[in-house]
Design a protein around this motif. Sequence first.
Motif, PDB file in Angstrom:
ATOM      1  N   CYS A 130       0.810  -1.209   0.000  1.00  0.00           N
ATOM      2  CA  CYS A 130       0.000   0.000   0.000  1.00  0.00           C
ATOM      3  C   CYS A 130       0.845   1.261   0.000  1.00  0.00           C
ATOM      4  O   CYS A 130       0.319   2.360   0.023  1.00  0.00           O
ATOM      5  N   CYS A 137      -3.250  -0.200   8.965  1.00  0.00           N
ATOM      6  CA  CYS A 137      -2.503  -0.338   7.723  1.00  0.00           C
ATOM      7  C   CYS A 137      -1.113  -0.917   7.893  1.00  0.00           C
ATOM      8  O   CYS A 137      -0.382  -0.511   8.794  1.00  0.00           O
ATOM      9  N   GLY A 187      -4.047  -4.657   8.030  1.00  0.00           N
ATOM     10  CA  GLY A 187      -4.086  -3.869   6.806  1.00  0.00           C
ATOM     11  C   GLY A 187      -2.984  -4.063   5.811  1.00  0.00           C
ATOM     12  O   GLY A 187      -2.416  -3.103   5.307  1.00  0.00           O
ATOM     13  N   CYS A 188      -2.650  -5.280   5.489  1.00  0.00           N
ATOM     14  CA  CYS A 188      -1.725  -5.510   4.394  1.00  0.00           C
ATOM     15  C   CYS A 188      -2.430  -6.452   3.434  1.00  0.00           C
ATOM     16  O   CYS A 188      -2.738  -7.577   3.789  1.00  0.00           O
ATOM     17  N   THR A 205     -11.506  -1.813   3.212  1.00  0.00           N
ATOM     18  CA  THR A 205     -10.991  -1.562   4.564  1.00  0.00           C
ATOM     19  C   THR A 205     -12.072  -1.386   5.627  1.00  0.00           C
ATOM     20  O   THR A 205     -11.989  -2.022   6.677  1.00  0.00           O
ATOM     21  N   PRO A 243      -6.138   4.460   7.806  1.00  0.00           N
ATOM     22  CA  PRO A 243      -5.315   4.306   6.606  1.00  0.00           C
ATOM     23  C   PRO A 243      -5.029   5.621   5.888  1.00  0.00           C
ATOM     24  O   PRO A 243      -5.907   6.486   5.795  1.00  0.00           O
TER      25      PRO A 243
END
Lengths: 76, 395
Positions: free
Chosen positions: A2, B36, B63-64, B191, B218
Amino acid sequence: MCLAIPAKVVELRDGDLAVIDLGGVRKEISLALVEDVWPGDFVIVHVGYALQKLDPVEAQKTLALFAGLAASEAVA
Amino acid sequence: MKYVDEFRDGGLARTIAARIAAEVRPDRTYHFMEFCGGHTHAISRYGVTDLLPANVVMVHGPGCPVCVLPIGRIDMAIELVLASPPTPLRKAGCGPSGRGPSRSLCTYADTMRVPASGGLSLMKAKAKGADIRMVYSASDALRIAREEPDREVVFLAIGFETTTPPTALVVREAAALGLTNFTVFCNHVLTPSAIAHILESPEVRDLGTVVIDGFVGPAHVSTIIGSQPYDYFAEEYRKPVVIAGFEPLDVMQAIEMLVRQVNDGRAEVENEFTRAVTPEGNARAKALVADVFELRRAFEWRGLGKVPYSALRLKEQWASFDAERRFTMTERSVADNKACECGAILRGVKKPTDCKVFGTVCTPETPIGSCMVSSEGACAAHYTYGRFRSEASTA
Ligand code: SF4
């Protein structure tokens, strides 16, 4: 995965493409997801696409916040 | 580099740290989850935890996108291409075993090493002869499809809201170009649904409860969806959320803002990343995504199980570009390796060092679980940047 990076747009090309400068390295990316971007603007780049424009005034305000200054002092 | 270096300044980090230290109440503990992987990476890499008071605890979240991709989905992708060895170019429609032209799978680099069933990964399947190619961008996959019309090119699309708009774009471009050899195997996830799931999932009974006093929200996901989708958490679950950039000072500033909210008894969405995030996000990107994708009723996340309305698939209108509709692909669910604690780690219930195989059998070179694969996974981040520190402190 990300992670995305702020990069400076240095040249606009046909087909929504642009050249960015990443600390000296030049790369072609797509501007198809953003509007109203011009050379000199900074954009957040991820997987070859600019996701958003970076607002320099807001960046300045955030830096002022780190230092404990009121945002008005930063942009004044 | 501009807009990077200033946000990593050590002197300013100490200024923020001093403020946090002055603001925390000594009689309580603060648990904040960074959702994240980008934040997990920054926290480990820049030693942010070392600058925090002992009663401020950072909990790593799921969050990956690489870490949450379940084994079953990788198995499906491997099956799609492994039976189709790369052969010299030939006419479309007359490939081996009468099943049409040979297939190529294109995907982002991080996905290549995710462990799948039978000791395989995309990388190992490639070594066995499957035509699997690493691409930097969705448009590279589209370009391959244009350049090699005799192949079926499948783009294995993964990621949160940041990689979804580019996928939407290439689907529309493929349609505009009239391409018939390009499809997307869609694994895009959302998310906000995952955060909701962490807060209310029934599995917390088995895995234990994790105390969360607030979320570091995020950064790049929010550049697309904006800060508004998080209002719900603040209101419904009474949890403060501070959207933060990925540089270490951004994370520290967000922690200070969270501490203040907790102290004041507030639960609001605040935005530290105003230089790139607005309340509404990126309207153009959101419109593209809405045009191409629709919600799946449920989707399996590695470590979180089936999460309702947490992922996307192509709309009926774009069905001919959907690999799952175009090819016979059987949905399956495969349990993680027994030794692996990724499930508990992704929920913030356990730390990487709680896993018996951490750093011994499981390393970034030989990952057993997905949290060890990308540099944003909690295990890989801790192995790369935090291992020696914690070893030194326990010695
Ligand atoms: S160390 Fe490896 S096996 Fe253990 S939880 Fe982390 S990724 Fe899974």
